[in-house]
Design a protein around this motif. Structure first.
Motif, short mmCIF file in Angstrom:
data_model
loop_
_atom_site.label_atom_id
_atom_site.label_comp_id
_atom_site.label_asym_id
_atom_site.label_seq_id
_atom_site.Cartn_x
_atom_site.Cartn_y
_atom_site.Cartn_z
N PHE A 97 -30.04 0.43 1.03
CA PHE A 97 -29.35 -0.71 0.44
C PHE A 97 -30.31 -1.78 -0.05
O PHE A 97 -30.12 -2.34 -1.15
CB PHE A 97 -28.39 -1.30 1.48
N THR A 98 -31.37 -2.07 0.73
CA THR A 98 -32.24 -3.21 0.45
C THR A 98 -32.78 -3.20 -0.98
O THR A 98 -32.53 -4.13 -1.76
CB THR A 98 -33.42 -3.23 1.43
N PHE A 99 -33.53 -2.14 -1.32
CA PHE A 99 -34.18 -2.10 -2.63
C PHE A 99 -33.15 -2.10 -3.76
O PHE A 99 -33.27 -2.84 -4.73
CB PHE A 99 -35.06 -0.85 -2.75
N ALA A 100 -32.12 -1.24 -3.61
CA ALA A 100 -31.14 -1.10 -4.68
C ALA A 100 -30.42 -2.42 -4.92
O ALA A 100 -30.17 -2.81 -6.06
CB ALA A 100 -30.15 0.00 -4.32
N ASN A 101 -30.09 -3.13 -3.83
CA ASN A 101 -29.34 -4.37 -3.97
C ASN A 101 -30.17 -5.46 -4.63
O ASN A 101 -29.70 -6.14 -5.53
CB ASN A 101 -28.86 -4.84 -2.59
N VAL A 102 -31.43 -5.59 -4.21
CA VAL A 102 -32.27 -6.64 -4.77
C VAL A 102 -32.64 -6.32 -6.22
O VAL A 102 -32.66 -7.19 -7.08
CB VAL A 102 -33.53 -6.85 -3.90
N LEU A 103 -32.91 -5.03 -6.49
CA LEU A 103 -33.30 -4.66 -7.85
C LEU A 103 -32.10 -4.41 -8.76
O LEU A 103 -32.25 -4.01 -9.91
CB LEU A 103 -34.22 -3.43 -7.82
N LEU A 104 -30.89 -4.61 -8.21
CA LEU A 104 -29.65 -4.56 -9.00
C LEU A 104 -29.36 -3.19 -9.62
O LEU A 104 -29.06 -3.08 -10.82
CB LEU A 104 -29.67 -5.62 -10.11
N PHE A 105 -29.47 -2.14 -8.81
CA PHE A 105 -29.04 -0.82 -9.29
C PHE A 105 -27.81 -0.39 -8.50
O PHE A 105 -27.70 -0.66 -7.31
CB PHE A 105 -30.15 0.21 -9.13
N ILE A 118 -39.44 -0.14 -14.94
CA ILE A 118 -38.61 -0.94 -14.06
C ILE A 118 -37.17 -1.03 -14.55
O ILE A 118 -36.30 -1.51 -13.84
CB ILE A 118 -39.18 -2.36 -13.85
N GLY A 119 -36.89 -0.54 -15.76
CA GLY A 119 -35.53 -0.68 -16.29
C GLY A 119 -34.60 0.45 -15.85
O GLY A 119 -33.39 0.32 -15.94
N THR A 120 -35.16 1.57 -15.38
CA THR A 120 -34.31 2.68 -14.99
C THR A 120 -34.14 2.72 -13.46
O THR A 120 -35.05 2.32 -12.73
CB THR A 120 -34.92 4.03 -15.48
N PRO A 121 -32.98 3.20 -13.01
CA PRO A 121 -32.77 3.31 -11.56
C PRO A 121 -33.83 4.17 -10.88
O PRO A 121 -34.05 4.03 -9.68
CB PRO A 121 -31.40 3.97 -11.44
#
Lengths: 282, 256
Positions: free
Chosen positions: B198-206, B122-125
């Motif tokens: 956008f959704t996943f990347a924004n919430v997971l902060l990547f 979970i730490g990597t994009p």
């Protein structure tokens, strides 16, 4: 003959689905009914009745209903016009390819396009002002349900055009000719033949558009920035810790969304089964 | 007669106005430099921003990785399911429908609730490839299902086997070539969808491309407009690819 390779790939695909799709979904349902001490409770679902969450569901539902209806009507009329006998042939390929682009042009860039056009400082807003029309004074706002509906139409209408082309093509010219030979007027043909045949696919398309608006997040996030609560932006606010509420509320909201989508999909399956009755192989 | 009358033209003209106006306005707005001045300032600033290229490069890598994951996991499983385990078809259909029913924001909520580790995942994009796989799954499943139905898989396999071909040869030389347009089509669609996701990347902060556009837009609307124009053109390029590759070719073998 069974090859171990076949078993490997089928099991791998199913395992990925179970681990990363089914399990997280089940986790939401579990998380939503247990409090911090691990005791079973329905308080988080009851909390959805609070004004903030109830109104986010209401806003999302209204926005989805409105934009799906606009999309079905406008997209249906466009598809209908393009498929007329004497419409130029190039028109169809232009509309098809543009629709494919616009239906996929959603999210943040779409929101910024409309802010640049119809925002408080948008070019069109200023242009209209120099002509003496102040749309914001007249009650329009891009950052309202009406404004969001307009923005959502930008991907809903093309989506409808793409979905509706095949259904319209299934309307066989021979039915129309038969109706005309029997002396039916255009109005009678549409009321008694065309629309009844198209009705199930129209409703199925409407439901698909409803789902696409209901689960849309990026556009709303970039446009509303908290002005209007939608279910998707509420969930993301809980997830990112922007608001003080328990993660269970986010899970309960998510379960609520899934329930709405399941109902929508069941309705869609019922209707497309009806639509299939008329699509006899020619 | 089924004619395009005045009403039909009116509808088309209105639609053209609705769809072209925001594009023209956004393009014009991206050249605005304040006051009455117009120029390429915002484009120049963007081209000198390393974050743009970093985020775009990350999104490109994620798109390619998602396409790869989708093709490697889905295509063999579907071929083998059709050949050996047709009874599993309803299960596959169900899996391909789930991403419609579970909205992206709900899936990301579930993923964050379930997976709080390990860090290498979970730490990597590239963790994003997991949800992106499900983003592309319904489209790819439909396209490949249609592709598989258009060839008579059982007969082709039996014919190949009676001519002495191994299963690997049949899949490589007969089945995959006839699925080429379905695979290319779903690959391009997945590329386009994942690139702008956008959704996943924004919430997971990547920091992907779409997240970068949103960040820019918070403080500089003209640069955001420039990026919106660029993404419209990119989407168009990807979709043209889909239309050309997906529509132009018929399956080379089989057919009923």
């Amino acid at each position: 003959m069974r090859s171990p390779l076949a078993v490997f790939f089928i099991v791998l695909f199913l395992a990925v689905n179970v681990l990363f799709m089914l399990a997280p979904t089940a986790m939401l349902a579990i998380q939503a009914v247990f409090d911090d001490d691990g005791a079973f409770t329905l308080e988080y679902f009851q909390a959805l009745a609070q004004y903030q969450y109830a109104s986010s569901f209401e806003n999302s539902l209204i926005l989805s209903l409105l934009s799906a209806t606009v999309g079905v009507i406008a997209g249906g009329l466009i598809a209908f016009a393009v498929l007329k006998d004497d419409a130029p042939r190039w028109l169809r390929s232009v509309v098809t390819s543009f629709s494919a682009v616009a239906a996929n042009f959603a999210g943040v860039p779409l929101a910024f396009s409309f802010i640049a056009t119809l925002g408080t400082l948008g070019l069109l807003t200023k242009l209209l002002k120099t002509w003496g029309i102040d749309i914001y004074a007249a009650g329009f706002s891009l950052y309202s349900i009406g404004g969001l509906t307009l923005v959502y139409s930008y991907f809903q209408i093309p989506l409808m055009v793409i979905i509706f082309f095949p259904a319209l093509e299934a309307l066989r010219p021979s039915w129309r000719e038969a109706a005309e030979n029997l002396g039916a007027s255009t109005w009678q043909y549409w009321r008694l033949v065309g629309l009844p045949v198209l009705a199930p696919s129209l409703l199925a398309a409407w439901i698909l558009l409803f789902g696409s608006a209901f689960s849309a997040y990026g556009t709303a996030y970039a446009l509303t920035s908290g002005n209007i609560a939608l279910v998707t932006t509420e969930i993301s606010a809980v997830l990112s810790g922007n608001v003080v509420s328990e993660p269970q509320i986010g899970a309960a909201l998510s379960v609520g969304m899934i329930v709405v989508m399941v109902l929508v999909l069941l309705a869609s399956n019922l209707l497309s089964a009806r639509a299939a009755r008329w699509s006899v192989k020619s | 007669m089924n004619r395009l009358g005045l009403g039909g033209w009116a509808i088309l003209v209105l639609a053209a106005i609705f769809f072209i106006t925001p594009l023209v306005m956004t393009a014009t707005f991206s050249f605005w430099e304040g006051g009455d001045r117009y120029g390429f300032d915002s484009y120049r600033i963007l081209l000198h921003s390393p974050k743009l290229f970093e985020s775009a490069w990350l999104s490109i890598q994620l798109s390619l990785a998602s396409v790869l994951a989708l093709l490697v996991l889905l295509v063999p499983a579907m071929i083998f399911m059709n050949l050996y385990a047709p009874r599993l078809r309803p299960v596959f259909e169900f899996m391909a429908t789930l991403p419609f029913v579970v909205p992206a924001i709900a899936l990301v909520a579930g993923l964050s609730a379930l997976f709080t580790g390990p860090e290498w995942l979970i730490g990597t994009p590239f963790y994003l490839v997991v949800p992106y796989f499900f983003l592309g799954l319904p489209y790819a499943y439909r396209a490949i299902d249609v592709g598989l139905k258009s060839i008579d898989l059982d007969t082709l396999t039996e014919a190949g086997q009676s001519l002495g071909a191994s299963l690997g040869q049949i899949i490589r030389l007969v089945v995959l070539p006839s699925l080429r347009s379905a695979m290319l089509g779903s690959a391009l669609l997945t590329l386009a969808v994942v690139f702008g996701e956008f959704t996943f990347a924004n919430v997971l902060l990547f920091h992907t491309y779409a997240v970068y556009i949103n960040e820019i837009g918070q403080h500089d609307p003209t640069e955001a407009a420039a990026l919106s124009v660029a993404s419209f053109l990119l989407t168009w390029a990807a979709m043209l690819g889909v239309l050309v590759l997906g529509g132009g070719r018929r399956p080379a073998v089989g057919g009923r």
